[in-house]
Design an enzyme around this catalytic site. Structure first.
Site, PDB file in Angstrom:
ATOM      1  N   GLU A 123       0.234 -13.602   9.396  1.00 62.99           N
ATOM      2  CA  GLU A 123       0.246 -12.141   8.795  1.00 62.99           C
ATOM      3  C   GLU A 123      -0.129 -11.039   9.488  1.00 62.99           C
ATOM      4  OE1 GLU A 123       2.214 -12.075   5.192  1.00 62.99           O
ATOM      5  OE2 GLU A 123       3.646 -10.071   5.031  1.00 62.99           O
ATOM      6  N   ASP A 160       3.059  -1.443   2.000  1.00 62.56           N
ATOM      7  CA  ASP A 160       3.486  -1.572   0.568  1.00 62.56           C
ATOM      8  C   ASP A 160       2.473  -1.062  -0.270  1.00 62.56           C
ATOM      9  OD1 ASP A 160       5.506  -3.312   2.143  1.00 62.56           O
ATOM     10  OD2 ASP A 160       5.801  -4.694   0.492  1.00 62.56           O
TER      11      ASP A 160
END
Ligand code: GLC
Length: 422
Positions: free
Chosen positions: A387, A163
């Site tokens: 994550e 991102d």
């Protein structure tokens, strides 16, 4: 509690996959990401395949139920509404059979389908025959709409799955997010805002979603109007690899794969257009401005995964791994844009390490591959199924109990991984 009662790492990883299973698809982690994400699901299938091959195929088949008429497979499928997530289906206005986003994600599904198939070919043949035409159509959509000199372009930073990487800083600066309006982010209420993209970035993400929606996600119109178009190593290398795997699967099914072979040649030539001679590295290229991003990222090192060996990349890899204890960082630690905790601007991601490690091994860089497998396994064992991780300290960051980190453990770093998984 005695030792015998402590769940093993394998048991913990399997419990995470089961716990994130929403019936036919797996969410990346509860809360922060409550839907089906495209490349996360492909990794989930890899993890499931180590103990339940049938469930692995269900994951991939559910993903492909979201395929659009033009062949695109969306990056998020909103199977069931969840008000805790923004931007949801009403903001995206996807035009496929399942409520969805309007962009895709790195096409790793065919590559993990091949691994699932290799674990148990007999149990896999029927499912493979069902999905083969869908995977082929998805790959063709990239070939038809997203090539620039043979390299694969993204039309939104989220499409690359990386991102807020500095790779997009130049192209993002070219966007004036005028008229984006008010919105409420949900990601920063789940995790520390210092680990997430900034408001500057987020305004541009939402502005690009609004643009796509206004154009009804028409690729020809986006090609004309979207200021954000970046030829990206993640997409180029993963698609090249996926086409190689799809061709192998097609041959196993007795299909004609000649058009896939042609695509492979086109992508091989395209990958070379990402070589930035000044940086001596594969780099992202802004198609609108013609400028290089100037970034050594973890996607740069996907060249081996795509079957491309390059002495310059070995030199870069050795430099990066010598300056950080837990490689591979998502951005060069010696760059002033490096940020150890902020998402794709520094942290180490298990999934990227797995792809890089698989590629290193296949290209004969066995010692480097083994070292990376070892440090990644230690990261997960010592800091949890996070994550992503701080590449300098190893500290866990972002969401916890993460599906793809559990899958990487089972498929790549666990001593018990089945033959064929990695
Ligand atoms: C973030 C990541 C993306 C991933 C998604 C779900 O947006 O950048 O790669 O697919 O989360 O885990």
């Amino acid at each position: 509690m005695t030792n015998q009662m402590t769940p093993t790492m394998d048991e913990q990883a399997r419990a995470i996959l089961r716990g994130n299973d929403r019936g036919g698809y797996t969410v990346p982690t509860a809360g922060l990401y409550p839907y089906q994400w495209n490349w996360d699901s492909a990794f989930a299938a890899w993890g499931f395949a180590t103990f339940d091959v049938a469930r692995a195929w269900v994951e991939i088949e559910t993903l492909l139920t979201g395929q659009w008429d033009n062949g695109m497979v969306p990056h998020i499928l909103f199977h069931r509404p969840d008000p805790g997530y923004f931007p949801g289906p009403d903001v995206w206005g996807g035009v496929g059979p399942v409520p969805s986003s309007g962009i895709s994600q790195p096409p790793v599904a065919a590559s993990f389908a091949r691994r699932v198939y290799d674990i148990d070919p007999d149990a896999s043949r029927e499912a493979l025959a069902r999905i083969f035409p869908r995977l082929k159509a998805w790959h063709q959509w990239f070939m038809d709409w997203r090539l620039d000199q043979g390299a694969v372009c993204i039309t939104h930073p989220w499409e690359a799955g990386r991102d807020n990487t500095p790779d997009w800083d130049g192209a993002m600066a070219g966007i004036d997010p005028v008229g984006v309006g008010d919105y409420t982010r949900r990601d920063t209420s789940h995790v520390d805002p210092a680990m997430r993209p900034t408001k500057y970035d987020y305004d541009r993400y939402i502005w690009l979603v609004q643009l796509g929606r206004r154009l009804n996600w028409d690729e020809a119109a986006l090609l004309e109007e979207n200021p954000f178009r970046v030829a990206d190593p993640t997409m180029t290398f993963t698609l090249l690899r996926a086409q190689r795997d799809l061709a192998a699967l097609g041959r196993a099914l007795g299909e004609d794969v000649s058009s896939i072979d042609v695509a492979i040649q086109e992508l091989e030539a395209g990958a070379e257009t990402l070589w930035n001679p000044d940086l001596a590295c594969y780099d992202a290229r802004d198609v609108r401005s013609g400028k290089w991003a100037g970034c050594v990222s973890n996607a740069s090192f996907l060249n081996w995964y795509a079957g491309i060996d390059h002495p310059g990349m070995v030199a870069q890899y050795d430099r990066i791994t010598s300056i950080c204890k837990y490689p591979v960082p998502s951005h060069d630690p010696s760059s002033d844009r490096f940020d150890a905790k902020r998402y794709w601007r520094g942290p180490t991601w298990g999934i990227m390490n797995a792809l890089i490690g698989l590629g290193l091994e296949e290209c004969g860089h066995t010692d480097r591959a083994e070292a990376l497998r070892k440090t990644t396994g230690e990261l997960i064992r010592d800091h949890g199924f996070a994550e992503y991780f701080d590449p300098l300290t190893g500290h866990a960051a972002g969401g916890g109990t993460f599906t793809w980190t559990a899958a990487v453990w089972l498929g790549w770093t666990s001593p018990t991984r089945p033959k064929g998984a990695s």
